[in-house]
Design an enzyme around this catalytic site. Structure first.
Site, PDB file in Angstrom:
ATOM      1  N   ASP A  55     -15.400   2.861  -8.803  1.00 55.16           N
ATOM      2  CA  ASP A  55     -14.789   2.396  -7.555  1.00 55.16           C
ATOM      3  C   ASP A  55     -15.036   0.889  -7.493  1.00 55.16           C
ATOM      4  O   ASP A  55     -16.193   0.451  -7.407  1.00 55.16           O
ATOM      5  CB  ASP A  55     -15.457   3.124  -6.379  1.00 55.16           C
ATOM      6  N   ILE A  56     -13.963   0.104  -7.529  1.00 59.88           N
ATOM      7  CA  ILE A  56     -14.155  -1.355  -7.652  1.00 59.88           C
ATOM      8  C   ILE A  56     -14.717  -1.996  -6.385  1.00 59.88           C
ATOM      9  O   ILE A  56     -15.104  -3.155  -6.404  1.00 59.88           O
ATOM     10  CB  ILE A  56     -12.865  -2.088  -8.113  1.00 59.88           C
ATOM     11  N   TYR A  76      -5.128  -0.747  -3.812  1.00 51.35           N
ATOM     12  CA  TYR A  76      -4.659   0.068  -2.690  1.00 51.35           C
ATOM     13  C   TYR A  76      -3.158  -0.209  -2.606  1.00 51.35           C
ATOM     14  O   TYR A  76      -2.752  -1.310  -2.214  1.00 51.35           O
ATOM     15  CB  TYR A  76      -5.382  -0.363  -1.417  1.00 51.35           C
ATOM     16  N   TYR A 131      -0.385  -5.124   3.025  1.00 47.67           N
ATOM     17  CA  TYR A 131      -0.517  -4.969   1.566  1.00 47.67           C
ATOM     18  C   TYR A 131      -0.372  -6.327   0.868  1.00 47.67           C
ATOM     19  O   TYR A 131      -1.228  -6.729   0.080  1.00 47.67           O
ATOM     20  CB  TYR A 131       0.535  -3.968   1.070  1.00 47.67           C
ATOM     21  N   LYS A 167      -3.220  -8.432  -1.184  1.00 49.39           N
ATOM     22  CA  LYS A 167      -3.019  -8.731  -2.617  1.00 49.39           C
ATOM     23  C   LYS A 167      -3.102 -10.246  -2.850  1.00 49.39           C
ATOM     24  O   LYS A 167      -3.633 -10.688  -3.859  1.00 49.39           O
ATOM     25  CB  LYS A 167      -1.667  -8.184  -3.100  1.00 49.39           C
ATOM     26  N   TRP A 211       8.443  -3.469  -8.020  1.00 52.08           N
ATOM     27  CA  TRP A 211       9.206  -2.219  -8.074  1.00 52.08           C
ATOM     28  C   TRP A 211       8.850  -1.385  -9.318  1.00 52.08           C
ATOM     29  O   TRP A 211       9.721  -1.043 -10.123  1.00 52.08           O
ATOM     30  CB  TRP A 211      10.698  -2.513  -8.062  1.00 52.08           C
TER      31      TRP A 211
HETATM   32  N1  LIG Z   1       3.825   0.171  -7.651  1.00 49.47           N
HETATM   33  C1  LIG Z   1       4.539  -0.935  -7.456  1.00 49.47           C
HETATM   34  O1  LIG Z   1       5.739  -0.900  -7.175  1.00 49.47           O
HETATM   35  C2  LIG Z   1       3.879  -2.286  -7.623  1.00 49.47           C
HETATM   36  C3  LIG Z   1       4.648  -3.429  -7.399  1.00 49.47           C
HETATM   37  C4  LIG Z   1       4.044  -4.671  -7.550  1.00 49.47           C
HETATM   38  C5  LIG Z   1       2.718  -4.759  -7.927  1.00 49.47           C
HETATM   39  N2  LIG Z   1       1.996  -3.637  -8.129  1.00 49.47           N
HETATM   40  C6  LIG Z   1       0.587  -3.778  -8.511  1.00 49.47           C
HETATM   41  O2  LIG Z   1       0.422  -3.175  -9.783  1.00 49.47           O
HETATM   42  C7  LIG Z   1      -0.952  -2.787  -9.945  1.00 49.47           C
HETATM   43  C8  LIG Z   1      -1.024  -1.386 -10.496  1.00 49.47           C
HETATM   44  O3  LIG Z   1      -0.562  -0.472  -9.492  1.00 49.47           O
HETATM   45  P1  LIG Z   1       0.339   0.778  -9.890  1.00 49.47           P
HETATM   46  O4  LIG Z   1       1.734   0.422  -9.605  1.00 49.47           O
HETATM   47  O5  LIG Z   1      -0.041   1.250 -11.244  1.00 49.47           O
HETATM   48  O6  LIG Z   1      -0.109   1.771  -8.722  1.00 49.47           O
HETATM   49  P2  LIG Z   1      -0.934   3.117  -8.729  1.00 49.47           P
HETATM   50  O7  LIG Z   1      -0.292   4.103  -9.639  1.00 49.47           O
HETATM   51  O8  LIG Z   1      -1.101   3.442  -7.275  1.00 49.47           O
HETATM   52  O9  LIG Z   1      -2.347   2.718  -9.352  1.00 49.47           O
HETATM   53  C9  LIG Z   1      -3.390   2.171  -8.611  1.00 49.47           C
HETATM   54  C10 LIG Z   1      -4.665   2.866  -9.042  1.00 49.47           C
HETATM   55  O10 LIG Z   1      -5.784   2.250  -8.396  1.00 49.47           O
HETATM   56  C11 LIG Z   1      -6.672   3.280  -8.010  1.00 49.47           C
HETATM   57  N3  LIG Z   1      -7.584   2.840  -6.972  1.00 49.47           N
HETATM   58  C12 LIG Z   1      -7.369   2.766  -5.622  1.00 49.47           C
HETATM   59  N4  LIG Z   1      -8.474   2.348  -5.012  1.00 49.47           N
HETATM   60  C13 LIG Z   1      -9.424   2.149  -5.971  1.00 49.47           C
HETATM   61  C14 LIG Z   1     -10.783   1.741  -5.963  1.00 49.47           C
HETATM   62  N5  LIG Z   1     -11.412   1.436  -4.829  1.00 49.47           N
HETATM   63  N6  LIG Z   1     -11.449   1.649  -7.151  1.00 49.47           N
HETATM   64  C15 LIG Z   1     -10.825   1.975  -8.306  1.00 49.47           C
HETATM   65  N7  LIG Z   1      -9.562   2.392  -8.379  1.00 49.47           N
HETATM   66  C16 LIG Z   1      -8.858   2.472  -7.217  1.00 49.47           C
HETATM   67  C17 LIG Z   1      -5.762   4.387  -7.565  1.00 49.47           C
HETATM   68  O11 LIG Z   1      -6.478   5.602  -7.505  1.00 49.47           O
HETATM   69  P3  LIG Z   1      -5.989   6.739  -6.456  1.00 49.47           P
HETATM   70  O12 LIG Z   1      -4.624   7.159  -6.903  1.00 49.47           O
HETATM   71  O13 LIG Z   1      -7.032   7.788  -6.597  1.00 49.47           O
HETATM   72  O14 LIG Z   1      -5.956   6.072  -5.112  1.00 49.47           O
HETATM   73  C18 LIG Z   1      -4.700   4.360  -8.652  1.00 49.47           C
HETATM   74  O15 LIG Z   1      -5.085   5.132  -9.764  1.00 49.47           O
HETATM   75  C19 LIG Z   1      -1.594  -2.982  -8.571  1.00 49.47           C
HETATM   76  O16 LIG Z   1      -2.293  -4.199  -8.561  1.00 49.47           O
HETATM   77  C20 LIG Z   1      -0.412  -3.070  -7.625  1.00 49.47           C
HETATM   78  O17 LIG Z   1      -0.731  -3.820  -6.470  1.00 49.47           O
HETATM   79  C21 LIG Z   1       2.539  -2.392  -7.995  1.00 49.47           C
END
Ligand SMILES: NC(=O)c1ccc[n+]([C@@H]2O[C@H](COP(=O)([O-])OP(=O)(O)OC[C@H]3O[C@@H](n4cnc5c(N)ncnc54)[C@H](OP(=O)(O)O)[C@@H]3O)[C@@H](O)[C@H]2O)c1
Length: 299
Positions: free
Chosen positions: A37-38, A62, A126, A130, A151
């Site tokens: 947990d970060i 998050y 959010y 970020k 996205w």
């Molecule tokens: N998804 C999008 O469209 C999008 C767009 C732009 C940028 N991003 C960025 O891309 C990056 C990767 O996100 P993703 O798209 O791969 O989303 P994701 O599938 O929701 O992955 C995020 C991961 O972080 C974990 N997490 C949450 N709280 C945590 C904590 N306290 N300690 C450790 N792990 C934790 C989550 O676990 P749980 O599932 O158990 O909560 C999940 O496995 C993030 O920085 C996000 O902000 C995403």
């Protein structure tokens, strides 16, 4: 062998980075939320001290954009506080951190693609948290690389493509907003791009800074949905709803979203010698994968 520590390894992006890392020459330690947990600073210190990575990729975040509006403290603790913990611990072992950030740091009022130097002005919790993560990481880790993306879709996890395919199998008609424009990005392509960054910063710290990575081309969510069902139909899917364009005002959500969040990826291509392919081509691969998974389950 060079060592890569990946947080959020159970998420869409973290899983891709972890799976592809060997092919890029890394010994990888993929840590899911259950493993690390970060927000727990001493657990972060221990994990880094124990593995002693050459590079850290923070894919933990998050990401529940709407829920963040009612849980700002938790979003802040993960997206800014957790990122700071990791960046600081990585700096102690002289490892650059690669921090993933988002198009939601912009307000969406522009009518031309956002450059890395465009002014940030998040319009929701959010995006604000970020942006706090970007600032914390740059303060703590001088070799940090921030990669903003947008996205994200994948054959796993919660994302727009999987939601459309699921809803499309349940309903005859879907209303989708047609006044928000962005660049869809495949988690698989993003994972490869992040590993390209990792290889570069391992060799050369001067790559530190902010970059944008997204698949090529811009669409509205409505246009994206239409493409998803076209691809599904061409693979023999019988279930294809009518997709109806609506304005955002007809689909109110707790969090406001930027109306236009197209990222300009020129500096990424110049620095890391990688040109993103079209979102449509990446979507085809993802849907192939999703259909293969479905077939495997039904056999
Ligand atoms: N998804 C999008 O469209 C999008 C767009 C732009 C940028 N991003 C960025 O891309 C990056 C990767 O996100 P993703 O798209 O791969 O989303 P994701 O599938 O929701 O992955 C995020 C991961 O972080 C974990 N997490 C949450 N709280 C945590 C904590 N306290 N300690 C450790 N792990 C934790 C989550 O676990 P749980 O599932 O158990 O909560 C999940 O496995 C993030 O920085 C996000 O902000 C995403």
């Amino acid at each position: 062998m060079k060592r890569l520590l990946v947080t959020g390894a159970g998420g869409m992006t973290g899983a891709e980075v972890s799976e592809q890392a060997n092919a890029f020459g890394w010994k990888v330690r993929p840590l899911t939320r259950e493993n690390l947990d970060i927000t727990d600073a001493s657990a972060v210190d221990d994990a880094i001290a124990e593995f002693h990575p050459h590079v850290v990729v923070n894919c933990a975040a998050y990401t529940a954009v709407d829920r963040a509006e009612s849980e700002p403290d938790i979003a802040e603790a993960v997206n800014a506080g957790g990122a700071r913990n990791l960046a600081r611990a990585a700096a102690r072992v002289d490892a650059p951190i690669i921090q993933i950030s988002t198009d939601y740091v912009f307000d969406g009022q522009s009518r031309e693609p956002y450059d890395i130097d465009s002014p940030t002005a998040p319009i929701g919790v959010y995006g604000r948290t970020k942006l706090g993560g970007e600032q914390a990481v740059m303060e703590e880790n001088p070799a940090a690389v921030i990669v903003r993306t947008s996205w994200v879709f994948s054959h796993r996890g919660a994302n727009f493509v999987r939601t459309m395919l699921r809803l499309g199998s349940e309903r005859d008609e879907l209303k989708v907003v047609n006044d928000q424009t962005g660049r869809p990005t495949s988690a698989a392509d993003l994972g490869g791009a992040l590993l390209q960054v990792a290889n570069t910063v391992y060799e050369n710290r001067s790559a530190a800074g902010i970059y944008h990575f997204a698949n090529e081309g811009e669409v509205t969510w409505f246009q994206f949905a239409e493409a998803i069902f076209e691809e599904a139909r061409s693979r023999g899917s019988a279930k294809s709803p009518r997709v109806v364009p609506i304005p955002t005002s007809e689909f109110p959500t707790p969090a406001k979203r930027p109306a236009y969040s197209v990222l300009d990826t020129t500096s990424f291509t110049n620095r890391f010698k990688l040109t993103p392919r079209s979102w449509r081509s990446a979507l085809r691969d993802m849907i192939d994968h999703a259909f293969r998974d479905t077939l495997a389950v039904s056999q």
